[in-house]
Design a protein around this motif. Sequence first.
Motif, PDB file in Angstrom:
ATOM      1  N   LYS A  35       0.820  -1.210   0.000  1.00 51.11           N
ATOM      2  CA  LYS A  35       0.000   0.000   0.000  1.00 51.11           C
ATOM      3  C   LYS A  35       0.858   1.266   0.000  1.00 51.11           C
ATOM      4  O   LYS A  35       0.393   2.334  -0.409  1.00 51.11           O
ATOM      5  CB  LYS A  35      -0.929  -0.001   1.215  1.00 51.11           C
ATOM      6  CG  LYS A  35      -2.079  -0.989   1.112  1.00 51.11           C
ATOM      7  CD  LYS A  35      -2.811  -1.149   2.430  1.00 51.11           C
ATOM      8  CE  LYS A  35      -3.506   0.121   2.847  1.00 51.11           C
ATOM      9  NZ  LYS A  35      -4.305  -0.073   4.085  1.00 51.11           N
ATOM     10  N   LEU A  37      -2.947  -4.612  12.685  1.00 45.96           N
ATOM     11  CA  LEU A  37      -3.863  -3.559  13.117  1.00 45.96           C
ATOM     12  C   LEU A  37      -3.848  -2.356  12.182  1.00 45.96           C
ATOM     13  O   LEU A  37      -4.574  -1.386  12.409  1.00 45.96           O
ATOM     14  CB  LEU A  37      -3.512  -3.114  14.542  1.00 45.96           C
ATOM     15  CG  LEU A  37      -3.519  -4.228  15.595  1.00 45.96           C
ATOM     16  CD1 LEU A  37      -3.045  -3.699  16.936  1.00 45.96           C
ATOM     17  CD2 LEU A  37      -4.914  -4.825  15.712  1.00 45.96           C
ATOM     18  N   LEU A  38      -3.038  -2.421  11.151  1.00 43.68           N
ATOM     19  CA  LEU A  38      -2.965  -1.326  10.182  1.00 43.68           C
ATOM     20  C   LEU A  38      -3.818  -1.588   8.946  1.00 43.68           C
ATOM     21  O   LEU A  38      -3.930  -0.728   8.079  1.00 43.68           O
ATOM     22  CB  LEU A  38      -1.507  -1.085   9.770  1.00 43.68           C
ATOM     23  CG  LEU A  38      -0.572  -0.659  10.906  1.00 43.68           C
ATOM     24  CD1 LEU A  38       0.847  -0.482  10.385  1.00 43.68           C
ATOM     25  CD2 LEU A  38      -1.064   0.621  11.584  1.00 43.68           C
ATOM     26  N   LEU A  39      -4.396  -2.786   8.868  1.00 43.73           N
ATOM     27  CA  LEU A  39      -5.370  -3.077   7.823  1.00 43.73           C
ATOM     28  C   LEU A  39      -6.771  -2.870   8.396  1.00 43.73           C
ATOM     29  O   LEU A  39      -7.020  -3.172   9.568  1.00 43.73           O
ATOM     30  CB  LEU A  39      -5.222  -4.507   7.309  1.00 43.73           C
ATOM     31  CG  LEU A  39      -3.906  -4.874   6.627  1.00 43.73           C
ATOM     32  CD1 LEU A  39      -3.954  -6.308   6.109  1.00 43.73           C
ATOM     33  CD2 LEU A  39      -3.582  -3.916   5.483  1.00 43.73           C
ATOM     34  N   SER A  40      -7.669  -2.377   7.588  1.00 45.59           N
ATOM     35  CA  SER A  40      -9.020  -2.099   8.065  1.00 45.59           C
ATOM     36  C   SER A  40      -9.840  -3.376   8.214  1.00 45.59           C
ATOM     37  O   SER A  40      -9.481  -4.435   7.678  1.00 45.59           O
ATOM     38  CB  SER A  40      -9.731  -1.161   7.080  1.00 45.59           C
ATOM     39  OG  SER A  40      -9.986  -1.845   5.857  1.00 45.59           O
ATOM     40  N   LYS A  41     -10.937  -3.250   8.943  1.00 46.12           N
ATOM     41  CA  LYS A  41     -11.854  -4.380   9.094  1.00 46.12           C
ATOM     42  C   LYS A  41     -12.336  -4.855   7.725  1.00 46.12           C
ATOM     43  O   LYS A  41     -12.422  -6.068   7.467  1.00 46.12           O
ATOM     44  CB  LYS A  41     -13.054  -3.969   9.948  1.00 46.12           C
ATOM     45  CG  LYS A  41     -14.094  -5.068  10.123  1.00 46.12           C
ATOM     46  CD  LYS A  41     -15.269  -4.603  10.967  1.00 46.12           C
ATOM     47  CE  LYS A  41     -16.143  -3.637  10.188  1.00 46.12           C
ATOM     48  NZ  LYS A  41     -17.384  -3.302  10.936  1.00 46.12           N
ATOM     49  N   GLU A  42     -12.611  -3.901   6.840  1.00 50.56           N
ATOM     50  CA  GLU A  42     -13.105  -4.256   5.507  1.00 50.56           C
ATOM     51  C   GLU A  42     -12.057  -5.021   4.705  1.00 50.56           C
ATOM     52  O   GLU A  42     -12.389  -5.961   3.968  1.00 50.56           O
ATOM     53  CB  GLU A  42     -13.519  -2.987   4.746  1.00 50.56           C
ATOM     54  CG  GLU A  42     -14.790  -2.333   5.253  1.00 50.56           C
ATOM     55  CD  GLU A  42     -14.601  -1.632   6.605  1.00 50.56           C
ATOM     56  OE1 GLU A  42     -15.602  -1.492   7.338  1.00 50.56           O
ATOM     57  OE2 GLU A  42     -13.435  -1.246   6.917  1.00 50.56           O
ATOM     58  N   GLU A  43     -10.787  -4.644   4.861  1.00 50.29           N
ATOM     59  CA  GLU A  43      -9.719  -5.350   4.139  1.00 50.29           C
ATOM     60  C   GLU A  43      -9.617  -6.797   4.609  1.00 50.29           C
ATOM     61  O   GLU A  43      -9.394  -7.701   3.794  1.00 50.29           O
ATOM     62  CB  GLU A  43      -8.387  -4.624   4.331  1.00 50.29           C
ATOM     63  CG  GLU A  43      -8.292  -3.330   3.538  1.00 50.29           C
ATOM     64  CD  GLU A  43      -7.029  -2.557   3.841  1.00 50.29           C
ATOM     65  OE1 GLU A  43      -6.238  -2.317   2.911  1.00 50.29           O
ATOM     66  OE2 GLU A  43      -6.830  -2.171   5.019  1.00 50.29           O
ATOM     67  N   TRP A  44      -9.781  -7.019   5.902  1.00 48.60           N
ATOM     68  CA  TRP A  44      -9.733  -8.387   6.414  1.00 48.60           C
ATOM     69  C   TRP A  44     -10.965  -9.175   5.968  1.00 48.60           C
ATOM     70  O   TRP A  44     -10.851 -10.332   5.541  1.00 48.60           O
ATOM     71  CB  TRP A  44      -9.644  -8.386   7.938  1.00 48.60           C
ATOM     72  CG  TRP A  44      -8.285  -8.054   8.484  1.00 48.60           C
ATOM     73  CD1 TRP A  44      -7.941  -6.995   9.243  1.00 48.60           C
ATOM     74  CD2 TRP A  44      -7.070  -8.805   8.295  1.00 48.60           C
ATOM     75  NE1 TRP A  44      -6.598  -7.022   9.556  1.00 48.60           N
ATOM     76  CE2 TRP A  44      -6.048  -8.126   8.997  1.00 48.60           C
ATOM     77  CE3 TRP A  44      -6.753  -9.979   7.620  1.00 48.60           C
ATOM     78  CZ2 TRP A  44      -4.730  -8.581   9.036  1.00 48.60           C
ATOM     79  CZ3 TRP A  44      -5.438 -10.439   7.651  1.00 48.60           C
ATOM     80  CH2 TRP A  44      -4.451  -9.744   8.346  1.00 48.60           C
TER      81      TRP A  44
END
Length: 258
Positions: free
Chosen positions: A30, A197-204
């Motif tokens: 990213k 913790l640097l990826l969003s909930k949506e990305e996961w």
Amino acid sequence: MKKIGLITIYSVPNYGSVLQAYATQEVLKKMGTDCYIINYTYPNQWHYSIGFKKPNLKNKVAQFLGVRAIHRKQKKLQAFKKKYFHFTKEYPTLDALRQENWNKYDVIATGSDQIWNAKYLKGDSTFMLSYLPDNIKRISIASSFALKSLPPQYIDKYKKHLSKFNALSVREQNGINIINNELSIDKEVKIILDPTLLLSKEEWLNLIPRSNFHKTSKYILFYMLDYAFNPKPYIFEVTAYLATKYGYKVIALEGYKK
């Protein structure tokens, strides 16, 4: 586009180790880099020679067949890595890494996870990037010692290799204390969040298909690692109390073995 080689621990059958490796890869991508996970075999023959438990044929067959829950988990993690990790070629030993030409990379990164935990590395300097020539830029990303202090026999080795880093970041205050005080490395060390913790909930959520799991009742999801703080046996008493009080069942991912 900058080319980055990332070396980390991802081969142990642990959700956190695999997901942090994926997250670190994705965070670096990213940022506009071309990230490759360095496919270092850990543990390897060197580790087995100093006492690491070597998997025998029986264990390998059991894993392949998915006999136990841990074997089924290993198979799922292997499938995840095969699908989502951007691997280099395989490097079975530290010597194999030393023979590579790393000048084709702009930076080599190590982290996150417990990549400097002397308890498990036993002197293996690979994750301290000891195989790199001095001209290669090196950084650490949310690296963890997972210890309050280093065993004295490893101080010189850690100081020699970590002092060559161009940028240092850890995920715990203990890491700063070890680097600046125990190793006497006079460099700025930052604390940053683990990349998971640097990826969003949506990305996961977009990463995985919708689960077949359907919640039929309320439950307690239990996941515990005790490397830095040991809450046992109190944690089991709390869990049992809450399960009884509210009538919830317990679904355990890690650490529910008393």
